[in-house]
Scaffold this active site. Structure first.
Site, mmCIF file in Angstrom:
data_model
loop_
_atom_site.group_PDB
_atom_site.id
_atom_site.type_symbol
_atom_site.label_atom_id
_atom_site.label_comp_id
_atom_site.label_asym_id
_atom_site.label_seq_id
_atom_site.Cartn_x
_atom_site.Cartn_y
_atom_site.Cartn_z
ATOM 1 N N ASP A 10 30.705 -50.065 -46.448
ATOM 2 C CA ASP A 10 29.674 -50.316 -45.445
ATOM 3 C C ASP A 10 28.872 -51.525 -45.922
ATOM 4 O OD1 ASP A 10 27.808 -49.877 -43.283
ATOM 5 O OD2 ASP A 10 26.439 -49.004 -44.744
ATOM 6 N N SER A 11 28.034 -52.043 -45.042
ATOM 7 C CA SER A 11 27.153 -53.139 -45.436
ATOM 8 C C SER A 11 26.160 -52.684 -46.505
ATOM 9 C CB SER A 11 26.397 -53.651 -44.211
ATOM 10 O OG SER A 11 25.719 -52.578 -43.586
ATOM 11 N N TYR A 42 24.632 -56.487 -41.766
ATOM 12 C CA TYR A 42 25.730 -57.108 -41.025
ATOM 13 C C TYR A 42 25.369 -57.188 -39.534
ATOM 14 C CZ TYR A 42 29.212 -56.415 -44.844
ATOM 15 O OH TYR A 42 29.935 -56.448 -46.016
ATOM 16 N N GLY A 43 24.480 -56.290 -39.117
ATOM 17 C CA GLY A 43 24.235 -56.089 -37.679
ATOM 18 C C GLY A 43 23.664 -57.277 -36.946
ATOM 19 N N CYS A 73 31.161 -48.783 -41.200
ATOM 20 C CA CYS A 73 30.072 -49.607 -40.668
ATOM 21 C C CYS A 73 30.475 -49.950 -39.238
ATOM 22 C CB CYS A 73 29.940 -50.867 -41.515
ATOM 23 S SG CYS A 73 28.799 -52.090 -40.819
ATOM 24 N N ASN A 74 29.587 -49.677 -38.308
ATOM 25 C CA ASN A 74 29.931 -49.933 -36.905
ATOM 26 C C ASN A 74 30.101 -51.416 -36.630
ATOM 27 O OD1 ASN A 74 29.442 -47.297 -34.953
ATOM 28 N ND2 ASN A 74 28.421 -47.157 -36.915
ATOM 29 N N THR A 75 29.241 -52.245 -37.218
ATOM 30 C CA THR A 75 29.325 -53.681 -36.961
ATOM 31 C C THR A 75 30.633 -54.242 -37.531
ATOM 32 O OG1 THR A 75 26.918 -53.724 -37.216
ATOM 33 C CG2 THR A 75 28.039 -55.836 -37.102
ATOM 34 N N GLU A 152 15.881 -46.291 -43.261
ATOM 35 C CA GLU A 152 15.848 -46.610 -44.698
ATOM 36 C C GLU A 152 14.485 -46.312 -45.308
ATOM 37 O OE1 GLU A 152 17.681 -50.204 -45.938
ATOM 38 O OE2 GLU A 152 19.551 -49.694 -44.947
ATOM 39 N N CYS A 184 25.786 -46.459 -34.878
ATOM 40 C CA CYS A 184 25.341 -47.172 -36.090
ATOM 41 C C CYS A 184 25.217 -46.122 -37.186
ATOM 42 C CB CYS A 184 23.993 -47.849 -35.836
ATOM 43 S SG CYS A 184 23.276 -48.588 -37.327
ATOM 44 N N THR A 185 25.588 -46.534 -38.391
ATOM 45 C CA THR A 185 25.593 -45.596 -39.513
ATOM 46 C C THR A 185 24.257 -44.898 -39.733
ATOM 47 O OG1 THR A 185 25.095 -47.533 -40.866
ATOM 48 C CG2 THR A 185 27.383 -46.760 -40.826
ATOM 49 N N HIS A 186 23.164 -45.604 -39.452
ATOM 50 C CA HIS A 186 21.837 -45.070 -39.773
ATOM 51 C C HIS A 186 21.321 -44.066 -38.744
ATOM 52 C CE1 HIS A 186 21.998 -48.499 -42.406
ATOM 53 N NE2 HIS A 186 20.777 -48.289 -42.880
HETATM 54 N N1 DGL Z 1 25.992 -50.309 -41.223
HETATM 55 C C1 DGL Z 1 25.525 -51.072 -40.078
HETATM 56 C C2 DGL Z 1 26.200 -50.540 -38.813
HETATM 57 O O1 DGL Z 1 26.612 -49.410 -38.717
HETATM 58 C C3 DGL Z 1 24.021 -51.013 -39.948
HETATM 59 C C4 DGL Z 1 23.290 -51.814 -40.995
HETATM 60 C C5 DGL Z 1 23.568 -53.302 -40.919
HETATM 61 O O2 DGL Z 1 23.126 -53.982 -39.953
HETATM 62 O O3 DGL Z 1 24.263 -53.796 -41.785
HETATM 63 O O4 DGL Z 1 26.368 -51.285 -37.877
#
Ligand code: DGL
Length: 265
Positions: A10-11, A42-43, A73-75, A152, A184-186
Site C-alpha cells: 500500500d502507499s 498516492y491518492g 491500495c485503491n489508488t 490517521e 479507500c483503505t482508510h
Molecule cells: N491507500 C490509499 C488508497 O486506498 C489512500 C492513501 C493515499 O492516498 O495514498 O487509495
C-alpha cells in the site's frame, strides 16, 4: 512456492485494513507487508507516477520471494493493476474488482455510490468495474480526501469527522444510493460516521473484506495454501519512518505492530 509469503503493498499504513482481513481468513499464511511511506499519499498523484511507484513496490516484494501480490491500495489498483498483471509472473489481486462485484451483486435498485481518493475517483475504475458486472447500475462517485488524514489522526467519531462526512456525502444521499463502496483503505475506520450519515437503508461495502475473500480464492484455486503448521512469519517493511508507521498502524489493527523494517528503494 506454497511456503512463500503473500506480498501486500500500500502507499502506507491504510493497507493494514486489507492485511487484517487476509490474516483473519488465512491465519496460516506468511505475509510481507510493504508500506511506501516515503511516497504516500498516492491518492493525489498522477496515473504515471502511481504506476511507477506500484512497479517499485512489486519489485521489493518479489525480491522477498512472495508467491502472490495484493495491491492493498485503491489508488494503485485503479491505475496500476493492469500493468502489474501483465508484467508479473505471480498472481496479482487488487482491491477494486472485489468491492465492485459485491456492490453490483447486493444493490437493490442499482444506485451505487463510491467514495475514494481523488485519483481513484478520477480513474473511473470503480464505475467501469461495477457497470461491467451490472450494466444498468447508476454509479455516483465522490472523492473524500479529508477522510485519509482523519483516519490517521484517530478522529473516527465526534463532530469533526461527522461534519466532513455530512458535507462529502450530501450528494450521494440526494442521489438516493442504496449501496456505498468504501473505496479507500482508510475508510473502514470511518464506517461508523459514514453509516450514520447515509442511514440504515444504505449497505456499506468494505473493499478490504471483499479483497481478502478474493485473495483466499486465488490461494486455494492456484493450490498455493501454506502447508506447514509452524507459526507463519509476518514482516512489515516501510520506505520511511518505521516509528510513525507503528504508531498509526496500531489504530488500523487495534494491536501493537511487531518490528517494522526500513527499506530503501
Ligand atoms: N491507500 C490509499 C488508497 O486506498 C489512500 C492513501 C493515499 O492516498 O495514498 O487509495
Amino acid at each position: 512456492m506454497c511456503e512463500a509469503p503473500i506480498g501486500v503493498f500500500d502507499s502506507g499504513v491504510g493497507g493494514l485494513t486489507v492485511y487484517r482481513r487476509i490474516v483473519e481468513l488465512l491465519p496460516r499464511e506468511a505475509v510481507v507487508y510493504l508500506g511506501d511511506t516515503a511516497r504516500v499519499p498516492y491518492g493525489t498523484k498522477s496515473a504515471d507516477t502511481v504506476i511507477r511507484y506500484a512497479r517499485s513496490c512489486a519489485g521489493v516484494l518479489l525480491a522477498r520471494g512472495v508467491k502472490m501480490i495484493v495491491v492493498a491500495c485503491n489508488t494503485a489498483s485503479a491505475y496500476a493493476l493492469e500493468a502489474l498483471e501483465a508484467e508479473l509472473a505471480v498472481p496479482v489481486v487488487g482491491v477494486i474488482a472485489p468491492g465492485a462485484a459485491t456492490a453490483a451483486g447486493i444493490s437493490r435498485g442499482g444506485r451505487i455510490g463510491v467514495i475514494g481518493t481523488p485519483g481513484t475517483i478520477a480513474s473511473g475504475a470503480y464505475d467501469r468495474a461495477i457497470r461491467g458486472r451490472r450494466p444498468d447500475a447508476r454509479v455516483h462517485a465522490k472523492a473524500c480526501p479529508l477522510f485519509v488524514p482523519l483516519a490517521e489522526e484517530g478522529w473516527t467519531d465526534g463532530p469533526v469527522p461527522l461534519g466532513a462526512a455530512q458535507a462529502y456525502l450530501e450528494e450521494l444521499r440526494a442521489a438516493a444510493v442504496d449501496t456505498l463502496v468504501l473505496g479507500c483503505t482508510h475508510y473502514p475506520l470511518l464506517a461508523g460516521v459514514i453509516g450514520a450519515v447515509m442511514g440504515e437503508g444504505v449497505a456499506l461495502v468494505d473493499s478490504a473484506r471483499e479483497t481478502a475473500r478474493a485473495v483466499a480464492k486465488v490461494v486455494v484455486e492456484r493450490e498455493l495454501l501454506r502447508k506447514s503448521s509452524t507459526r507463519p512469519d509476518h514482516r512489515f517493511l516501510v520506505s520511511d519512518d518505521p516509528e510513525n508507521f507503528m504508531r498509526i498502524g496500531r489504530r488500523f489493527l487495534d494491536d501493537v505492530l511487531p518490528a517494522v523494517e526500513w527499506v530503501d528503494f
